[in-house]
Design a protein around this motif. Sequence first.
Motif, PDB file in Angstrom:
ATOM      1  N   GLY A  39       0.790  -1.233   0.000  1.00  0.00           N
ATOM      2  CA  GLY A  39       0.000   0.000   0.000  1.00  0.00           C
ATOM      3  C   GLY A  39       0.817   1.274   0.000  1.00  0.00           C
ATOM      4  N   ARG A  40       2.134   1.153  -0.163  1.00  0.00           N
ATOM      5  CA  ARG A  40       2.999   2.338  -0.130  1.00  0.00           C
ATOM      6  C   ARG A  40       3.612   2.551  -1.511  1.00  0.00           C
ATOM      7  NH1 ARG A  40       7.684   2.169   2.956  1.00  0.00           N
ATOM      8  NH2 ARG A  40       7.833  -0.070   2.782  1.00  0.00           N
ATOM      9  N   VAL A  41       4.384   3.618  -1.647  1.00  0.00           N
ATOM     10  CA  VAL A  41       5.166   3.813  -2.859  1.00  0.00           C
ATOM     11  C   VAL A  41       6.569   3.266  -2.591  1.00  0.00           C
ATOM     12  CG1 VAL A  41       6.170   5.478  -4.423  1.00  0.00           C
ATOM     13  CG2 VAL A  41       3.861   5.822  -3.580  1.00  0.00           C
ATOM     14  N   VAL A  42       6.919   2.197  -3.307  1.00  0.00           N
ATOM     15  CA  VAL A  42       8.273   1.633  -3.196  1.00  0.00           C
ATOM     16  C   VAL A  42       8.792   1.346  -4.607  1.00  0.00           C
ATOM     17  CG1 VAL A  42       7.917   0.607  -0.918  1.00  0.00           C
ATOM     18  CG2 VAL A  42       7.392  -0.732  -2.952  1.00  0.00           C
ATOM     19  N   GLY A  43      10.117   1.231  -4.725  1.00  0.00           N
ATOM     20  CA  GLY A  43      10.721   1.019  -6.041  1.00  0.00           C
ATOM     21  C   GLY A  43      10.506  -0.399  -6.564  1.00  0.00           C
ATOM     22  N   THR A  44      10.498  -0.562  -7.893  1.00  0.00           N
ATOM     23  CA  THR A  44      10.419  -1.903  -8.482  1.00  0.00           C
ATOM     24  C   THR A  44      11.802  -2.543  -8.498  1.00  0.00           C
ATOM     25  OG1 THR A  44      10.624  -0.787 -10.610  1.00  0.00           O
ATOM     26  CG2 THR A  44       8.506  -1.804 -10.123  1.00  0.00           C
ATOM     27  N   TYR A  45      11.821  -3.860  -8.499  1.00  0.00           N
ATOM     28  CA  TYR A  45      13.036  -4.591  -8.867  1.00  0.00           C
ATOM     29  C   TYR A  45      13.129  -4.506 -10.390  1.00  0.00           C
ATOM     30  CZ  TYR A  45      16.358  -8.203  -9.885  1.00  0.00           C
ATOM     31  OH  TYR A  45      17.456  -8.860 -10.377  1.00  0.00           O
TER      32      TYR A  45
ATOM     33  N   ALA B 134      -2.877  -6.569  -6.947  1.00  0.00           N
ATOM     34  CA  ALA B 134      -2.130  -5.394  -7.395  1.00  0.00           C
ATOM     35  C   ALA B 134      -2.691  -4.130  -6.742  1.00  0.00           C
ATOM     36  CB  ALA B 134      -2.205  -5.272  -8.909  1.00  0.00           C
ATOM     37  N   ALA B 135      -1.793  -3.219  -6.381  1.00  0.00           N
ATOM     38  CA  ALA B 135      -2.185  -1.931  -5.818  1.00  0.00           C
ATOM     39  C   ALA B 135      -1.394  -0.853  -6.552  1.00  0.00           C
ATOM     40  CB  ALA B 135      -1.896  -1.904  -4.319  1.00  0.00           C
ATOM     41  N   PRO B 136      -1.809  -0.556  -7.800  1.00  0.00           N
ATOM     42  CA  PRO B 136      -0.999   0.366  -8.607  1.00  0.00           C
ATOM     43  C   PRO B 136      -1.052   1.796  -8.084  1.00  0.00           C
ATOM     44  CG  PRO B 136      -3.033  -0.180  -9.748  1.00  0.00           C
ATOM     45  CD  PRO B 136      -2.985  -1.041  -8.525  1.00  0.00           C
ATOM     46  N   PRO B 137       0.106   2.458  -7.988  1.00  0.00           N
ATOM     47  CA  PRO B 137       0.078   3.872  -7.643  1.00  0.00           C
ATOM     48  C   PRO B 137      -0.564   4.664  -8.789  1.00  0.00           C
ATOM     49  CG  PRO B 137       2.350   3.096  -7.909  1.00  0.00           C
ATOM     50  CD  PRO B 137       1.452   1.950  -8.208  1.00  0.00           C
ATOM     51  N   PRO B 138      -1.040   5.877  -8.516  1.00  0.00           N
ATOM     52  CA  PRO B 138      -1.773   6.639  -9.529  1.00  0.00           C
ATOM     53  C   PRO B 138      -1.018   6.699 -10.858  1.00  0.00           C
ATOM     54  CG  PRO B 138      -1.773   7.822  -7.463  1.00  0.00           C
ATOM     55  CD  PRO B 138      -0.885   6.634  -7.270  1.00  0.00           C
ATOM     56  N   GLY B 139      -1.720   6.465 -11.952  1.00  0.00           N
ATOM     57  CA  GLY B 139      -1.119   6.532 -13.283  1.00  0.00           C
ATOM     58  C   GLY B 139      -0.550   5.211 -13.742  1.00  0.00           C
ATOM     59  N   ASN B 140      -0.510   4.225 -12.846  1.00  0.00           N
ATOM     60  CA  ASN B 140       0.081   2.925 -13.205  1.00  0.00           C
ATOM     61  C   ASN B 140      -0.963   1.822 -13.324  1.00  0.00           C
ATOM     62  OD1 ASN B 140       3.315   2.872 -13.071  1.00  0.00           O
ATOM     63  ND2 ASN B 140       2.502   4.493 -11.797  1.00  0.00           N
ATOM     64  N   GLU B 141      -2.212   2.208 -13.331  1.00  0.00           N
ATOM     65  CA  GLU B 141      -3.277   1.206 -13.434  1.00  0.00           C
ATOM     66  C   GLU B 141      -3.139   0.395 -14.720  1.00  0.00           C
ATOM     67  OE1 GLU B 141      -3.698   4.429 -12.874  1.00  0.00           O
ATOM     68  OE2 GLU B 141      -4.569   4.586 -10.863  1.00  0.00           O
ATOM     69  N   TYR B 142      -2.685   1.057 -15.791  1.00  0.00           N
ATOM     70  CA  TYR B 142      -2.575   0.368 -17.084  1.00  0.00           C
ATOM     71  C   TYR B 142      -1.600  -0.802 -17.035  1.00  0.00           C
ATOM     72  CZ  TYR B 142       2.024   2.394 -18.106  1.00  0.00           C
ATOM     73  OH  TYR B 142       3.347   2.716 -18.062  1.00  0.00           O
ATOM     74  N   ARG B 143      -0.658  -0.744 -16.104  1.00  0.00           N
ATOM     75  CA  ARG B 143       0.334  -1.827 -16.061  1.00  0.00           C
ATOM     76  C   ARG B 143      -0.271  -3.129 -15.543  1.00  0.00           C
ATOM     77  NH1 ARG B 143       4.849   0.971 -12.948  1.00  0.00           N
ATOM     78  NH2 ARG B 143       5.991  -0.994 -13.026  1.00  0.00           N
ATOM     79  N   VAL B 144      -1.377  -3.033 -14.809  1.00  0.00           N
ATOM     80  CA  VAL B 144      -2.073  -4.240 -14.349  1.00  0.00           C
ATOM     81  C   VAL B 144      -2.665  -4.965 -15.557  1.00  0.00           C
ATOM     82  CG1 VAL B 144      -3.973  -5.113 -12.941  1.00  0.00           C
ATOM     83  CG2 VAL B 144      -2.568  -3.202 -12.109  1.00  0.00           C
ATOM     84  N   ARG B 145      -3.367  -4.210 -16.398  1.00  0.00           N
ATOM     85  CA  ARG B 145      -3.976  -4.787 -17.600  1.00  0.00           C
ATOM     86  C   ARG B 145      -2.890  -5.298 -18.558  1.00  0.00           C
ATOM     87  NH1 ARG B 145      -7.305  -7.570 -19.220  1.00  0.00           N
ATOM     88  NH2 ARG B 145      -8.723  -7.188 -20.946  1.00  0.00           N
TER      89      ARG B 145
END
Lengths: 353, 227
Positions: free
Chosen positions: A156-162, A306-317
């Motif tokens: 639920g936080r903003v963290v970096g991707t691997y 998935a809990a996409p941060p704002p603007g990253n919802e498209y990456r789920v699809r």
Amino acid sequence: MIPFEFASPKTLSEASREVDHKSNMALAGGTTLLDLMKLNVLTPNRVVSIAPVLGKEVRLERDTLTIEAGCTMAKLADHEAIRDAFPVIRQSLITAASPQIRNMATIGGNLLQRTRSTYFRHPDMAPPEQSFEAETEEKFWHRVDLSSAAVLGNNGRVVGTYPGDFANTVVAFDGTVHLQGPDNTRTVKARDFYRKPSEKEIQYSVDLKPGELIAAISLPVTPALKQSLYFKVRERSSYAFALASVAAGLELEGEGASATIRHAHVAFGGLGSIPWYSSAAVLALEGEPATDENFEKAAQTALAEAAPPPGNEYRVRLAERSLVRSLRRLRDVGPYTDAEIWAMQHGRAVNQS
Amino acid sequence: MNHHADSNNSAGLGRRQFLKGVGTLAGASCLPTNATAADENTPQERNVLEHPLTLTLRINGRELTREIDARTTLLDLLRENLQLTGTKKGCDHGACGACTVHVNGDRVLSCLTLAATLQEAEITTIEGVSQNDQLHPLQEAFLRCDAYQCGYCTPGQIMSGIACIGEGHADKSAEEAREWMSGNLCRCSAYPNILAAVRQTAGAEPESDPAATVKALSLAEASSQGR
């Protein structure tokens, strides 16, 4: 870069005695370490050159593939035991970085890449204990570049991707990490080696004690490792990190959509705070018929948390569709060839000789 | 050929050294022929070395021994310590490929290579690919195909291209060659011409100037063809 001392140990165990991963850091290929040292994100007092003392062999013995940590990405991708036999390994390597970097980067170092989020690797970034409160506030989310923020495993936080690719293959196909300590050796399952960021952390941590170095990794050789692929979607044709990627393998009993899935391997890249093994997708697939409906159900199940941060919802699809496409390809045609990958990535000249 | 004559005119001086000489002459002084820019830098270099490392390696076939600061990258060793300024510093973070050189036969990024790790290594830079006055076939192809444009990424593209051909990635599909040249970025978009130069040198395309097949249409011609 701040000044540092340079050490050239003669053996791997001597090297492990010198390295604490904080002020005394290991240098193998250098493609991540030098980059971060130039930015003053990492400021070791001592750099320990380990590439000359790391093993570089790739061994295929009965049902186990062993890759010593000093083997470069390029050498592994081109190894005769890998090249045509295990597509997902080759493809997760050759769709990563550039030929020059793959000639330098070692497999051990490749597994330990830091996030590419410019926010979380900025030298002025506040220590996690101070920034943690801010990162949980929604207003913070609109102030930073979230394009490299994790969609899965972010608590639920903003963290970096691997950011890496090959590690997704290693977790998908149940690899083991072999560690060399100053006085002992140890093995850890790759799926346990990577740890999601805890409350006070902003990117992943690894199960690597001071003094321990990755000496090798090993993978069980399964039928699915031969029926496998790595599918990577990025913002430009090549030399970019994944927006979403899939490491997948299928072992089917029967033909086409009426086949039964005996074994499935699924991991996502570019999405998770760690290389993302999807046990949810595997559970949804194994024992079921290989139908499009089941592939879509598995994709939705895999991304349900998935809990996409704002603007990253498209990456789920994007991830769902990438998985469905990968599974259909494996069922209907089989692994991609190199030529198909170039055509898919650079697509302008599919009919050109 | 003209470019051969041009390179002979500068009598083996690098471009920077040549320009320096021009500047000095304009100031009514004389360029000392035996002083190289590398000598000028040496005292300053020594002053910053608290714990120097001694490094011995071969660059373009010449063995060199230098005392270096541990922080020195191969790129900085070439450009700052040895005045081999053909290799270019672009991003300095491994993102652009401008600094590509060959280390023990493999193409690598000199900006992310610590010089201290290169004890006894064999380095080839853009200065080392031609044989005396005979340009490397890929250098010839870059001239033929007008593949250099602004010229800044060119040395890295050529070093990468030579390796790409040697690796066997340049004589098959155009997409494969593009992919294996993708570590080298060009900001003035010379890619089609770079690709042609690399593929021509690999024998995948006949030798020709890609611009020779470009036809410029007048507005009237274009509209009559429905473009």
